[in-house]
Design a protein around this motif. Structure first.
Motif, PDB file in Angstrom:
ATOM      1  N   ILE A  37       0.837  -1.306   0.091  1.00  0.00           N
ATOM      2  CA  ILE A  37      -0.155  -0.224   0.030  1.00  0.00           C
ATOM      3  C   ILE A  37       0.821   1.418   0.212  1.00  0.00           C
ATOM      4  CG2 ILE A  37      -1.518   1.465   1.408  1.00  0.00           C
ATOM      5  CD1 ILE A  37      -2.958  -1.064   2.233  1.00  0.00           C
ATOM      6  N   ILE A  41      -0.953   6.401   2.246  1.00  0.00           N
ATOM      7  CA  ILE A  41      -2.469   6.037   2.907  1.00  0.00           C
ATOM      8  C   ILE A  41      -2.353   4.399   3.708  1.00  0.00           C
ATOM      9  CG2 ILE A  41      -3.474   7.109   1.027  1.00  0.00           C
ATOM     10  CD1 ILE A  41      -3.579   4.342  -0.297  1.00  0.00           C
ATOM     11  N   GLY A  42      -0.932   4.092   3.686  1.00  0.00           N
ATOM     12  CA  GLY A  42      -0.835   2.903   4.757  1.00  0.00           C
ATOM     13  C   GLY A  42      -1.091   3.324   6.242  1.00  0.00           C
ATOM     14  N   ALA A  43      -1.426   2.334   6.846  1.00  0.00           N
ATOM     15  CA  ALA A  43      -1.729   2.441   8.288  1.00  0.00           C
ATOM     16  C   ALA A  43      -0.489   3.141   8.927  1.00  0.00           C
ATOM     17  CB  ALA A  43      -1.830   1.091   9.200  1.00  0.00           C
ATOM     18  N   LEU A  44       0.725   2.814   8.743  1.00  0.00           N
ATOM     19  CA  LEU A  44       1.819   3.577   9.282  1.00  0.00           C
ATOM     20  C   LEU A  44       2.253   5.195   9.229  1.00  0.00           C
ATOM     21  CD1 LEU A  44       4.455   0.869   9.147  1.00  0.00           C
ATOM     22  CD2 LEU A  44       2.822   0.914  10.799  1.00  0.00           C
ATOM     23  N   LEU A  46       0.157   7.018  10.186  1.00  0.00           N
ATOM     24  CA  LEU A  46      -0.557   7.525  11.624  1.00  0.00           C
ATOM     25  C   LEU A  46       1.027   7.901  12.232  1.00  0.00           C
ATOM     26  CD1 LEU A  46      -3.454   5.362  12.123  1.00  0.00           C
ATOM     27  CD2 LEU A  46      -3.619   7.597  11.599  1.00  0.00           C
ATOM     28  N   HIS A  47       1.823   7.623  12.117  1.00  0.00           N
ATOM     29  CA  HIS A  47       3.133   7.645  13.042  1.00  0.00           C
ATOM     30  C   HIS A  47       3.580   9.300  12.647  1.00  0.00           C
ATOM     31  CE1 HIS A  47       4.920   4.388  15.195  1.00  0.00           C
ATOM     32  NE2 HIS A  47       4.535   3.324  14.307  1.00  0.00           N
ATOM     33  N   ALA A  49       1.768  11.645  12.808  1.00  0.00           N
ATOM     34  CA  ALA A  49       0.702  12.701  13.717  1.00  0.00           C
ATOM     35  C   ALA A  49       1.827  12.882  14.937  1.00  0.00           C
ATOM     36  CB  ALA A  49      -0.380  12.171  14.094  1.00  0.00           C
ATOM     37  N   TYR A  55      -3.523  13.073  14.791  1.00  0.00           N
ATOM     38  CA  TYR A  55      -3.733  11.636  14.786  1.00  0.00           C
ATOM     39  C   TYR A  55      -5.254  11.617  14.229  1.00  0.00           C
ATOM     40  CZ  TYR A  55      -4.561   6.908  15.888  1.00  0.00           C
ATOM     41  OH  TYR A  55      -5.041   5.606  15.804  1.00  0.00           O
ATOM     42  N   TYR A  59      -6.334   9.849  10.753  1.00  0.00           N
ATOM     43  CA  TYR A  59      -7.090   8.659  10.945  1.00  0.00           C
ATOM     44  C   TYR A  59      -8.370   8.790  10.141  1.00  0.00           C
ATOM     45  CZ  TYR A  59      -9.301   4.614  13.317  1.00  0.00           C
ATOM     46  OH  TYR A  59      -9.727   3.561  13.476  1.00  0.00           O
ATOM     47  N   LEU A  62      -7.289   8.254   6.348  1.00  0.00           N
ATOM     48  CA  LEU A  62      -7.096   6.944   6.051  1.00  0.00           C
ATOM     49  C   LEU A  62      -8.489   5.982   6.108  1.00  0.00           C
ATOM     50  CD1 LEU A  62      -3.808   6.176   7.924  1.00  0.00           C
ATOM     51  CD2 LEU A  62      -4.133   7.072   5.802  1.00  0.00           C
ATOM     52  N   LEU A  63      -9.294   6.064   6.994  1.00  0.00           N
ATOM     53  CA  LEU A  63     -10.817   5.547   7.168  1.00  0.00           C
ATOM     54  C   LEU A  63     -11.545   5.622   5.899  1.00  0.00           C
ATOM     55  CD1 LEU A  63     -12.555   4.203   9.013  1.00  0.00           C
ATOM     56  CD2 LEU A  63     -13.505   6.318   9.540  1.00  0.00           C
ATOM     57  N   ARG A  66     -10.650   3.118   3.412  1.00  0.00           N
ATOM     58  CA  ARG A  66     -10.870   1.560   4.131  1.00  0.00           C
ATOM     59  C   ARG A  66     -12.422   1.457   4.334  1.00  0.00           C
ATOM     60  NH1 ARG A  66      -6.093   3.308   5.302  1.00  0.00           N
ATOM     61  NH2 ARG A  66      -4.377   2.017   5.089  1.00  0.00           N
TER      62      ARG A  66
ATOM     63  N   TYR B 100       3.851  10.728  21.375  1.00  0.00           N
ATOM     64  CA  TYR B 100       3.376  11.754  20.599  1.00  0.00           C
ATOM     65  C   TYR B 100       2.263  11.429  19.363  1.00  0.00           C
ATOM     66  CZ  TYR B 100       6.861  14.836  22.699  1.00  0.00           C
ATOM     67  OH  TYR B 100       7.972  15.184  23.509  1.00  0.00           O
ATOM     68  N   GLY B 101       1.108  11.880  19.370  1.00  0.00           N
ATOM     69  CA  GLY B 101       0.185  11.573  18.436  1.00  0.00           C
ATOM     70  C   GLY B 101      -0.590  10.328  18.840  1.00  0.00           C
ATOM     71  N   PHE B 102      -0.283   9.548  19.664  1.00  0.00           N
ATOM     72  CA  PHE B 102      -1.112   8.360  20.173  1.00  0.00           C
ATOM     73  C   PHE B 102      -1.587   8.742  21.508  1.00  0.00           C
ATOM     74  CE2 PHE B 102       2.103   6.465  17.369  1.00  0.00           C
ATOM     75  CZ  PHE B 102       1.311   5.764  16.439  1.00  0.00           C
ATOM     76  N   GLU B 190       4.388  -2.947  15.146  1.00  0.00           N
ATOM     77  CA  GLU B 190       4.228  -3.013  13.790  1.00  0.00           C
ATOM     78  C   GLU B 190       5.198  -3.679  12.879  1.00  0.00           C
ATOM     79  OE1 GLU B 190       4.627  -0.570  15.764  1.00  0.00           O
ATOM     80  OE2 GLU B 190       5.660   1.318  15.141  1.00  0.00           O
ATOM     81  N   ARG B 220      -5.062   4.365  20.479  1.00  0.00           N
ATOM     82  CA  ARG B 220      -5.006   4.854  19.122  1.00  0.00           C
ATOM     83  C   ARG B 220      -3.733   3.949  18.451  1.00  0.00           C
ATOM     84  NH1 ARG B 220      -5.511  10.128  21.570  1.00  0.00           N
ATOM     85  NH2 ARG B 220      -7.571  10.920  21.422  1.00  0.00           N
ATOM     86  N   MET B 224      -4.034   1.521  15.011  1.00  0.00           N
ATOM     87  CA  MET B 224      -3.267   1.693  14.034  1.00  0.00           C
ATOM     88  C   MET B 224      -2.567   0.164  13.540  1.00  0.00           C
ATOM     89  SD  MET B 224       0.508   3.635  13.323  1.00  0.00           S
ATOM     90  CE  MET B 224       1.850   1.988  14.399  1.00  0.00           C
ATOM     91  N   LEU B 225      -2.558  -0.746  14.662  1.00  0.00           N
ATOM     92  CA  LEU B 225      -1.923  -1.775  14.167  1.00  0.00           C
ATOM     93  C   LEU B 225      -3.099  -2.694  13.705  1.00  0.00           C
ATOM     94  CD1 LEU B 225       0.005  -2.782  17.531  1.00  0.00           C
ATOM     95  CD2 LEU B 225       1.162  -2.097  15.609  1.00  0.00           C
ATOM     96  N   MET B 227      -5.240  -1.603  11.791  1.00  0.00           N
ATOM     97  CA  MET B 227      -5.539  -1.097  10.396  1.00  0.00           C
ATOM     98  C   MET B 227      -4.308  -1.775   9.568  1.00  0.00           C
ATOM     99  SD  MET B 227      -5.330   2.782   9.111  1.00  0.00           S
ATOM    100  CE  MET B 227      -6.915   3.377  10.094  1.00  0.00           C
ATOM    101  N   LEU B 228      -3.246  -1.751  10.071  1.00  0.00           N
ATOM    102  CA  LEU B 228      -1.989  -2.360   9.277  1.00  0.00           C
ATOM    103  C   LEU B 228      -2.288  -4.077   9.140  1.00  0.00           C
ATOM    104  CD1 LEU B 228       0.868  -2.176   8.419  1.00  0.00           C
ATOM    105  CD2 LEU B 228       1.848  -2.905  10.814  1.00  0.00           C
ATOM    106  N   ASP B 231      -4.286  -3.875   6.278  1.00  0.00           N
ATOM    107  CA  ASP B 231      -3.763  -3.465   4.974  1.00  0.00           C
ATOM    108  C   ASP B 231      -2.852  -4.645   4.295  1.00  0.00           C
ATOM    109  OD1 ASP B 231      -4.773  -0.979   5.477  1.00  0.00           O
ATOM    110  OD2 ASP B 231      -2.728   0.216   5.702  1.00  0.00           O
TER     111      ASP B 231
END
Lengths: 148, 354
Positions: A37, A41-44, A46-47, A49, A55, A59, A62-63, A66, B100-102, B190, B220, B224-225, B227-228, B231
């Motif tokens: 992917i 647009i891959g899940a990662l 989100l890192h 953010a 985030y 999110y 990305l949703l 999906r 951060y972010g999570f 991940e 959060r 993500m996990l 979702m991964l 994917d």
């Protein structure tokens, strides 16, 4: 690369073999390799953010990619040998028989998923609009208070 | 004279909580009064009977107070205000940047925890850590005298009869790769999911990845996990959530390999648990994990996901390699079981004991 087996360095022995095998695997494509992917647009993604707010924005983006599942054929795992071939063949026939119903259900489910995603987006937009309005009103009140 | 302990939280399956209970039992066996004090809001309901509220804590200058420090919380203020002799047990604080972010609020608690660390250590009469790795962090901060009291390991939960429902759930003969631990960003789960994708798609389709651990610490990150895994089209990634003791014993029973890709750990008790259950352990050579492994199992660094997949494959499939790993782990466990925490604790508390 660092590999220690029971405290002993195995980077040059086992490590070299692993590296070679990994190179062979890397060349695999299609069904014999994990799906790829785009990193955007891959899940990662989100890192990226750096705050809770960011985030949430990522999110939701990305949703959107999906909110439905595809109905493509997928690889049926099969064991080696005659029994494995028979079982895999049986599963394929079964899948063909069920496919019509499956696609109908998938269509309905995907419809519900996308309606929900839209609802969340509408809610988000409404919340933003409210926040902005409250922010502006607060600013006006603070200005008035300062002037008095 | 009392020897009490103050904790920020008290939860089932939490290594710090279990160590506190073991320390309490040792201290009580010497004839001293010993209790665990925790803020009630941060106690698992199953452990209410095992601790007292922070508000009930009182001490005199003759007493000793042990504070397990891993995050900033009101319990630290109570510890600092205590007239008792103060011992801080540093369990490591995960660097805030991983969160951060999570989880911004948790990140700020962690940041506050680290920023107070040096001052708290200076106020304490004695500073202990559960690993050399943690001790070296404190020494970098300028804390001079640090004692190492490695995290206690008690296999009581792993000797329970494994939960039959879990054994039944994983009856189908697939190769099971296990991860046990809280689902938080510093664990880098991940990386394991990506490695598993290669293992499952290119090496062994008849495999599953079992992830056991609370998913409430960083929801959060957990999202993500999930979702991964979607994917990568991996229905065989099983997020099992928190496991009760008998459940944990069952997960270790069905595992063919235990993999920990974490990049920051103060010690990592699940590595020891897996070794005790004779599951080959593969862990990243990071933080306090090389110390917990102590020349047992497999340590790695600098591997990409495909190389990690191949390493997992070798550990599972190569019987000679597997036997060598298990043998090293058995030695490690024997060494741990030969420990005499009672004597170690007496030496550390030394002159304060009457």
């Amino acid at each position: 690369m660092k590999i220690l087996i029971a405290g002993e360095d195995a980077a040059s022995s086992l490590g070299a073999e692993i590296r070679q095998k990994a190179e062979d695997l890397r060349r695999r494509t299609g069904r014999n390799a994990p799906s790829k992917i785009s990193p955007e647009i891959g899940a990662l993604a989100l890192h990226k953010a750096r705050s809770d707010e960011e985030y949430f924005v990522h999110y939701m983006r990305l949703l959107r990619y999906r909110d439905a599942y595809d109905t493509y054929d997928f690889d049926i795992p099969r064991r080696a040998g005659f029994v494995g071939a028979i079982m895999a063949g049986f599963k394929k026939i079964l899948w063909k028989l069920l496919r019509y119903q499956h696609d109908r259900i998938a269509f309905r489910q995907n419809l519900i998923n996308s309606l929900f995603t839209n609802a969340i987006e509408f809610e988000m937009a409404e919340r933003r609009r409210n926040d902005q309005e409250i922010h502006l009103r607060l600013e006006r009140i603070e200005t008035l208070l300062r002037e008095q | 004279m009392n020897i009490h302990q103050i904790l920020a939280g008290f939860a089932d399956g939490d290594a710090i909580s279990h160590e506190a209970m073991q320390l309490r039992d040792i201290i009580r066996s010497w004839g001293y009064e010993s209790d665990i004090f925790v803020e009630p809001a941060r106690v698992s309901p199953s452990l209410y009977q095992q601790c007292k509220p922070l508000s009930a804590y009182s001490a005199t200058a003759d007493d000793v107070c042990l504070h397990h420090y891993g995050i900033n919380s009101p319990s630290t203020d109570l510890f600092l205000a205590s007239p008792a002799k103060k011992v801080i047990i540093y369990h490591n604080i995960t660097p805030a940047e991983y969160f951060y972010g999570f989880d911004d609020s948790l990140a700020s608690e962690l940041r506050a925890g680290r920023s107070r660390l040096r001052d708290i250590c200076r106020i304490a009469d004695s500073v202990w850590t559960v690993s050399q790795f943690n001790a070296s962090e404190l020494k970098e901060l300028g804390v001079e005298k640090v004692e190492v009291f490695p995290l206690l390991f008690s296999p009581w939960n792993l000797d329970l009869i494994p939960e039959p429902l879990i054994l039944q759930k994983f009856t189908r003969k697939l190769k099971n790769i296990l991860f046990v631990g809280r689902i938080v960003p510093n664990k880098r789960i991940e990386d394991l999911i990506q490695a598993f994708a290669w293992y499952n798609k290119t090496i062994n389709q008849y495999s599953r990845l079992i992830i056991v651990g609370s998913n409430r610490s960083a929801p959060r990150y957990y999202a993500m996990l999930r979702m991964l895994a979607g994917d990568l089209d991996l229905p065989n990634v099983c997020f099992e959530g928190f496991a009760a003791p008998a459940g944990l014993a069952a997960y270790y029973r069905v595992a063919d390999a235990y993999v920990c890709p974490s990049i920051h750990e103060g010690y990592c008790l699940p590595l020891i648990e897996a070794m005790y259950c004779k599951v080959p352990v593969i862990a990243r050579a990071a933080g306090g994990m090389p110390e917990a492994m102590d020349r047992a199992g497999v340590l790695y660094a600098g591997l990409d996901e495909i190389e990690l997949a191949e390493l997992i494959n070798r550990v599972i499939a190569d019987k000679r390699l597997n036997a060598r790993i298990i043998s090293s782990q058995t030695e490690r466990i024997a060494k741990l079981q030969a420990r005499q925490p009672d004597l170690e604790l007496k030496t550390l508390l030394g002159a304060w004991l009457k």
